[in-house]
Write an enzyme that holds these catalytic residues in place. Structure first.
Site, short mmCIF file in Angstrom:
data_model
loop_
_atom_site.label_atom_id
_atom_site.label_comp_id
_atom_site.label_asym_id
_atom_site.label_seq_id
_atom_site.Cartn_x
_atom_site.Cartn_y
_atom_site.Cartn_z
N GLU A 279 -25.16 3.17 -11.74
CA GLU A 279 -23.72 2.90 -11.81
C GLU A 279 -23.20 3.01 -13.24
O GLU A 279 -22.65 2.04 -13.78
CB GLU A 279 -23.43 1.48 -11.30
CG GLU A 279 -23.94 1.15 -9.91
CD GLU A 279 -23.86 -0.35 -9.58
OE1 GLU A 279 -23.67 -1.17 -10.50
OE2 GLU A 279 -23.99 -0.69 -8.39
N PRO A 280 -23.33 4.16 -13.88
CA PRO A 280 -22.84 4.26 -15.26
C PRO A 280 -21.33 4.33 -15.31
O PRO A 280 -20.69 4.94 -14.46
CB PRO A 280 -23.45 5.57 -15.76
CG PRO A 280 -23.59 6.41 -14.52
CD PRO A 280 -23.88 5.44 -13.39
N GLY A 281 -20.74 3.69 -16.30
CA GLY A 281 -19.29 3.74 -16.49
C GLY A 281 -18.99 4.27 -17.88
O GLY A 281 -18.65 5.42 -18.10
N ARG A 282 -19.17 3.37 -18.87
CA ARG A 282 -18.87 3.69 -20.26
C ARG A 282 -19.50 5.02 -20.72
O ARG A 282 -18.86 5.81 -21.40
CB ARG A 282 -19.41 2.56 -21.15
CG ARG A 282 -19.00 2.65 -22.61
CD ARG A 282 -19.77 1.62 -23.45
NE ARG A 282 -19.73 0.29 -22.91
CZ ARG A 282 -18.76 -0.60 -23.16
NH1 ARG A 282 -17.79 -0.30 -24.00
NH2 ARG A 282 -18.78 -1.79 -22.61
N ARG A 318 -9.94 -3.87 -26.62
CA ARG A 318 -11.35 -4.10 -26.97
C ARG A 318 -11.52 -4.75 -28.34
O ARG A 318 -12.33 -5.67 -28.48
CB ARG A 318 -12.17 -2.82 -26.86
CG ARG A 318 -12.19 -2.23 -25.45
CD ARG A 318 -13.14 -1.05 -25.34
NE ARG A 318 -14.51 -1.43 -25.55
CZ ARG A 318 -15.20 -1.21 -26.65
NH1 ARG A 318 -14.65 -0.56 -27.66
NH2 ARG A 318 -16.43 -1.63 -26.78
N CYS A 348 3.29 -9.28 -30.99
CA CYS A 348 3.40 -10.53 -31.74
C CYS A 348 2.20 -11.44 -31.51
O CYS A 348 2.29 -12.49 -30.85
CB CYS A 348 4.70 -11.23 -31.35
SG CYS A 348 6.10 -10.16 -31.68
N GLU A 349 1.07 -11.02 -32.02
CA GLU A 349 -0.18 -11.80 -31.98
C GLU A 349 -0.98 -11.40 -33.20
O GLU A 349 -1.06 -10.21 -33.53
CB GLU A 349 -1.04 -11.41 -30.75
CG GLU A 349 -0.46 -11.71 -29.40
CD GLU A 349 -0.58 -13.16 -28.99
OE1 GLU A 349 -1.35 -13.90 -29.63
OE2 GLU A 349 0.11 -13.54 -28.03
N TYR A 376 -12.83 1.52 -20.81
CA TYR A 376 -12.32 0.16 -21.01
C TYR A 376 -11.16 0.19 -22.01
O TYR A 376 -11.06 -0.66 -22.89
CB TYR A 376 -13.45 -0.78 -21.44
CG TYR A 376 -14.58 -0.78 -20.44
CD1 TYR A 376 -14.39 -1.32 -19.17
CD2 TYR A 376 -15.81 -0.18 -20.72
CE1 TYR A 376 -15.40 -1.29 -18.22
CE2 TYR A 376 -16.82 -0.14 -19.76
CZ TYR A 376 -16.61 -0.70 -18.52
OH TYR A 376 -17.60 -0.65 -17.58
C1 LIG Z 1 -19.10 -2.68 -15.24
C2 LIG Z 1 -20.20 -2.41 -14.30
C3 LIG Z 1 -20.93 -1.22 -14.38
C4 LIG Z 1 -20.72 -0.21 -15.47
O1 LIG Z 1 -21.08 -0.69 -16.74
P1 LIG Z 1 -21.04 0.29 -18.00
O2 LIG Z 1 -21.50 -0.55 -19.10
O3 LIG Z 1 -19.64 0.74 -18.16
O4 LIG Z 1 -21.96 1.44 -17.70
C5 LIG Z 1 -21.91 -0.98 -13.43
N1 LIG Z 1 -22.15 -1.88 -12.44
C6 LIG Z 1 -21.47 -3.03 -12.33
C7 LIG Z 1 -21.79 -3.96 -11.23
C8 LIG Z 1 -20.49 -3.34 -13.24
O5 LIG Z 1 -19.82 -4.50 -13.15
#
Ligand SMILES: *Cc1c(COP(=O)(O)O)cnc(C)c1O
Length: 421
Positions: A279-282, A318, A348-349, A376
């Site tokens: 499950e890669p995101g970043r 971030r 304004c922070e 993100y």
């Molecule tokens: C956020 C998340 C990801 C992705 O994480 P990255 O650091 O963006 O790769 C994968 N699985 C779950 C359950 C998450 O909450």
């Protein structure tokens, strides 16, 4: 290969200069490289494919779309064959709108509502990643009421320290995520007793921005011990979901080598017949984007210089939220005398900064690019201070496509109502 780089004095996203993008679409603006996103996805796919070899085992990449959920990105990845990791009913509907395959969707998150569960069951998703025994009970009821069997995986919290920022570490005992190894065994037995649930997998996700293989290896070893124990009890799982978390280079981090990581994972799994889900995101989108912003004011005092830009913490939270460091570079290199600047927004922070103590040579009106702003970033943006959210463009070679219009001010309060007179 870098898709966002300088050519002469000018910063480019693929074949279009950032100056051109800012002129055409205005600032603040998120610009992404299509080739960069696709290359990142394909390198994951290739690393897992190579590590698994020609055997019978398969793998599936479920892009964690919370990192950047623009429909154009979902659609691009769906066309490559990607699955999706979702965390809400809203994300489920985005997958549908972006042309994703529901049979490749896994549903994570500690707080799925009954209506989100029902929506996902009707859509026919691949798997529910269960995070508590209470959720087991609720999903069993919802599935029974729908007359279907819900496919489930238990998110195991392996209690390993991912050695990342506390806000993005998720695999320690005191995090809200997952079920401890000890309780997970009982959860699987409970699932086995429910006619409306079928355990098909086991998952974990230990944190984000990880740069070392060892926490992945420790987590996987703990999961595999549990898998073996379950097998002895007649509970045979079909897949193992290793989560995401692979780090990217923001500054000078040494990131993990995906091929080494995939090899380490498959070595641990050995001859067990388990499909691998990741499950890669970043790591898919993070380095594929920039946030372009214009310098509106330069402000000098005795001991501080501020560059006040038109992007703010509502566009990119971030730095304020995690003390994250992202590189900030001039869109066009200039010969102006450099000074140490805090790059701040109009909100304004005091926490409204994009970067602190940056050596930059600036003139009012200059354009800056905040790098590594693909993940993100836009998806965490808000309307704080009644600021409309930025536009997003996708660059593909020498073409740019507007993939999200700049928000209109009227839409910010279109759903608000005055009290009766
Ligand atoms: C956020 C998340 C990801 C992705 O994480 P990255 O650091 O963006 O790769 C994968 N699985 C779950 C359950 C998450 O909450």
């Amino acid at each position: 290969m870098s898709y966002i780089e300088r050519n002469g004095d000018e910063l480019y996203v693929e074949g279009i200069s950032c100056r051109q993008l800012a002129a055409d679409y205005g600032t603040p603006l998120f610009a992404y490289s299509r080739a960069s996103i696709e290359a990142a996805w394909k390198s994951f796919d290739a690393a897992l494919g190579a590590a698994l070899g020609a055997g019978s085992k398969s793998h599936l990449i479920c892009y964690a779309m919370k990192a950047n959920s623009n429909l154009a990105i979902i659609n691009m990845l769906a066309r490559l064959g990607s699955g999706f990791d979702i965390v809400s009913g809203g994300e489920l509907q985005r997958v549908r709108a972006g042309g994703g395959d529901m049979a490749k969707v896994v549903f994570s998150g500690v707080g799925k509502s009954r209506s989100e569960m029902a929506m996902a069951l009707e859509a026919g998703i691949r798997c529910f990643n269960i995070e508590s025994t209470a959720e087991v009970e609720v999903l069993a009821e919802v599935a029974a009421a729908h007359g279907v069997v819900a496919p489930v995986s238990v998110r195991v919290n392996p209690d390993v320290d991912a050695m990342t920022h506390p806000y993005i570490s998720t695999g320690l005992r005191d995090n809200k995520f997952g079920i401890s190894v000890e309780q997970a065994e009982a959860a699987y037995r409970c699932i086995a007793d429910k006619a409306s649930l079928k355990a098909i997998g086991m998952d974990c996700h230990i944190g984000s921005q990880l740069t070392d293989i060892s926490p992945y290896r420790s987590a996987l070893q703990r999961l595999l011990l549990l898998c073996d124990k379950l097998e002895q009890q007649g509970i045979n799982l079909h897949h193992l979901d290793l989560g995401g978390g692979q780090g990217i280079r923001y500054k000078d981090e040494t990131t993990l080598d995906l091929n080494d990581w995939a090899q380490a994972m498959t070595d641990e799994i050995g001859t067990r017949e388990l499909e691998i889900i990741v499950e890669p995101g970043r790591s898919i989108v993070g380095n594929a984007g920039v946030l372009l912003t214009q310098v509106n004011y330069l402000k000098h005092s005795d001991d501080k210089n501020f560059a006040v830009v038109d992007a703010a913490m509502n566009d990119l939270i971030r730095p304020a939220l995690y003390s994250a460091w992202q590189d900030i570079v001039p869109v066009r290199q200039s010969s102006t005398q450099t000074r140490l600047y805090d790059v701040v927004g109009p909100v304004c922070e005091s926490a409204d900064f994009l970067g602190k103590d940056r050596q930059l040579g600036l003139t009012s009106g200059d354009l800056l690019a905040v790098l590594s702003a693909g993940a993100y970033a836009f998806c965490m943006s808000s309307n704080y201070n009644s600021r409309p959210r930025a536009a997003e463009v996708m660059v593909d070679g020498t073409n740019a496509y507007l993939i999200r219009e700049r928000e209109q001010i009227e839409s910010l309060f279109a759903s608000e109502k005055l009290l009766p007179a």
